[in-house]
Design an enzyme around this catalytic site. Structure first.
Site, PDB file in Angstrom:
ATOM      1  N   LYS A 274      -2.134  -1.497  -3.841  1.00  0.00           N
ATOM      2  CA  LYS A 274      -2.998  -0.324  -3.775  1.00  0.00           C
ATOM      3  C   LYS A 274      -2.173   0.945  -3.841  1.00  0.00           C
ATOM      4  O   LYS A 274      -1.210   1.045  -3.096  1.00  0.00           O
ATOM      5  CB  LYS A 274      -3.773  -0.370  -2.459  1.00  0.00           C
TER       6      LYS A 274
ATOM      7  N   LYS B 113       0.855  -1.188   0.000  1.00  0.00           N
ATOM      8  CA  LYS B 113       0.000   0.000   0.000  1.00  0.00           C
ATOM      9  C   LYS B 113       0.889   1.235   0.000  1.00  0.00           C
ATOM     10  O   LYS B 113       1.706   1.431   0.897  1.00  0.00           O
ATOM     11  CB  LYS B 113      -0.914   0.000   1.220  1.00  0.00           C
TER      12      LYS B 113
HETATM   13  C1  PBG Z   1      -7.168   3.790   5.355  1.00  0.00           C
HETATM   14  C2  PBG Z   1      -7.662   3.502   3.987  1.00  0.00           C
HETATM   15  C3  PBG Z   1      -7.525   4.385   2.922  1.00  0.00           C
HETATM   16  C4  PBG Z   1      -8.139   3.794   1.829  1.00  0.00           C
HETATM   17  C5  PBG Z   1      -8.630   2.556   2.231  1.00  0.00           C
HETATM   18  N1  PBG Z   1      -8.302   2.380   3.581  1.00  0.00           N
HETATM   19  C6  PBG Z   1      -6.971   5.758   2.867  1.00  0.00           C
HETATM   20  C7  PBG Z   1      -5.647   6.020   3.417  1.00  0.00           C
HETATM   21  O1  PBG Z   1      -4.800   5.154   3.568  1.00  0.00           O
HETATM   22  O2  PBG Z   1      -5.445   7.189   3.755  1.00  0.00           O
HETATM   23  C8  PBG Z   1      -8.231   4.456   0.496  1.00  0.00           C
HETATM   24  C9  PBG Z   1      -9.201   3.929  -0.478  1.00  0.00           C
HETATM   25  C10 PBG Z   1      -9.457   4.808  -1.631  1.00  0.00           C
HETATM   26  O3  PBG Z   1      -8.823   5.860  -1.838  1.00  0.00           O
HETATM   27  O4  PBG Z   1     -10.342   4.446  -2.399  1.00  0.00           O
HETATM   28  N2  PBG Z   1      -6.822   2.795   6.187  1.00  0.00           N
END
Ligand code: PBG
Length: 342
Positions: free
Chosen positions: A267, A214
């Site tokens: 991601k 991520k």
């Molecule tokens: C946070 C989380 C995020 C997303 C999913 N879980 C945002 C972040 O890490 O700040 C983002 C999903 C998206 O942008 O569609 N745990």
């Protein structure tokens, strides 16, 4: 002797060359031929639909930076999920909007057995028992700081104390009936700790979808609007990954697999197709890709301007993610795609 009469030889080699021309267009000539040789198919079975839940009753609020996506109160969410399931979507990923009054520094509300997520999961499992419910394991929606971990006085995100909270959160979600828990926080060691705790609680059957690679991405902006979960200070670069790194993604994936992940995720997806491809080559576990909020918003915005053909761009984008190696795609387009594929 050929050297005495070079002309026929030349002619022969010219016609040889003509025979050797390859004509790949033959297999593109008709729709049936194209379907026959198509290498990648996008199906509704590949899709996981992220959905937002909020407290209250009879309300549905559109997220302004994600047109077509809503935060629902539980009653309306259940109706929506029934529809979504009828369209053939097998799985949803649930994200809660927590009221400011229930947030604190430690995310205590996240493991309240009667909290919004837990109550919602129970209700979904009662109403649409067969839909796969994936819950998010991270502190940010519950934290006054908007970070995925506990923050100390110097603004440092504390790893191990955070993992203790994540473990409680994951177990409470599993006990509420979640089929899969999905740690999206990027703390070190959390997958192993969650696996152990789930097993100790008798939740052997509950899977872990690890947000393994991520990235600290600017594509999450609209999601943070949706959950009012933007970090109150700084950024997430001490725990989420640097966009410049690929080898590190493979290392994170290997660690999560060793710790017991059932599925791994990359991601965002669109700007990270090379990572999806490399991760796919490294593991036999299902690979998920998250087509995140910013990717959704870009397509919606261009489509609203009439600059692109929305439906075709959606299908091309998601098919390409599968081609890159994604077995599963988390996407806000899930419902639209299900309708298109019907
Ligand atoms: C946070 C989380 C995020 C997303 C999913 N879980 C945002 C972040 O890490 O700040 C983002 C999903 C998206 O942008 O569609 N745990």
């Amino acid at each position: 002797m050929s050297s005495e009469n070079p002309t026929p030889n030349n002619t022969e080699s010219e016609s040889d060359a003509q025979v050797l021309i390859q004509r790949p267009r033959r297999l593109r000539r008709t729709p049936a031929l194209r379907r026959m040789v198509q290498e990648t198919q996008l199906t509704v079975d590949d899709l996981i639909y992220p959905m937002f839940v909020m407290e209250g009753e009879d309300q549905k609020v559109e997220i302004s930076s994600m047109p077509g996506c809503y935060r629902y109160t539980l009653d309306l969410l259940l109706k929506e999920i029934q529809q979504v399931y009828q369209l053939g979507i097998n799985a949803i990923a649930l994200f809660p909007l927590i009221p400011e009054a229930k947030k604190d520094e430690f995310g205590v509300e996240s493991y309240n057995p009667d909290g919004l997520v837990q109550t919602t999961v129970k209700a979904i499992k009662k109403t649409v028992p067969d839909i796969i419910v994936i819950t998010d394991v991270a502190l940010d929606p519950f934290s006054t700081q908007g970070h995925d971990g506990i923050v100390d006085d110097n603004g440092v995100i504390l790893n191990d104390p955070t993992v203790e909270v994540l473990v409680k959160m994951a177990v409470s979600q599993a006990e509420a009936g979640a089929d899969i828990v999905a740690p999206s926080d990027m703390m070190d060691g959390r997958v192993g700790a969650i696996r152990k705790a789930l097993d100790a609680a008798g939740c052997f059957h509950v899977g872990i979808l690890a947000y393994s690679a991520k990235y600290a991405s600017s594509y999450y902006g609209p999601f943070r609007d949706a959950l009012d979960s933007a970090p109150k200070f700084g950024d997430k670069k001490t725990y989420q990954m640097d966009a410049a790194n690929a080898r590190e993604a493979l290392k994170e994936v290997a660690l999560d697999i060793a710790e017991g992940a059932d599925m791994v995720m990359v991601k965002p997806a669109l700007a990270y197709m090379d990572i999806i491809c490399q991760v796919k080559a490294e593991t036999n576990l299902p690979v998920a890709a998250y087509n995140v909020s910013g990717e959704y918003a870009m397509i919606k915005a261009a489509a609203q301007q009439g600059w692109i053909d929305e439906k075709k761009v959606i299908l091309e984008t998601l098919t390409s993610m599968k081609r890159a190696g994604a077995d599963l795609i988390l996407t806000y387009f899930a419902k639209e795609v299900a309708l298109m594929l019907h």
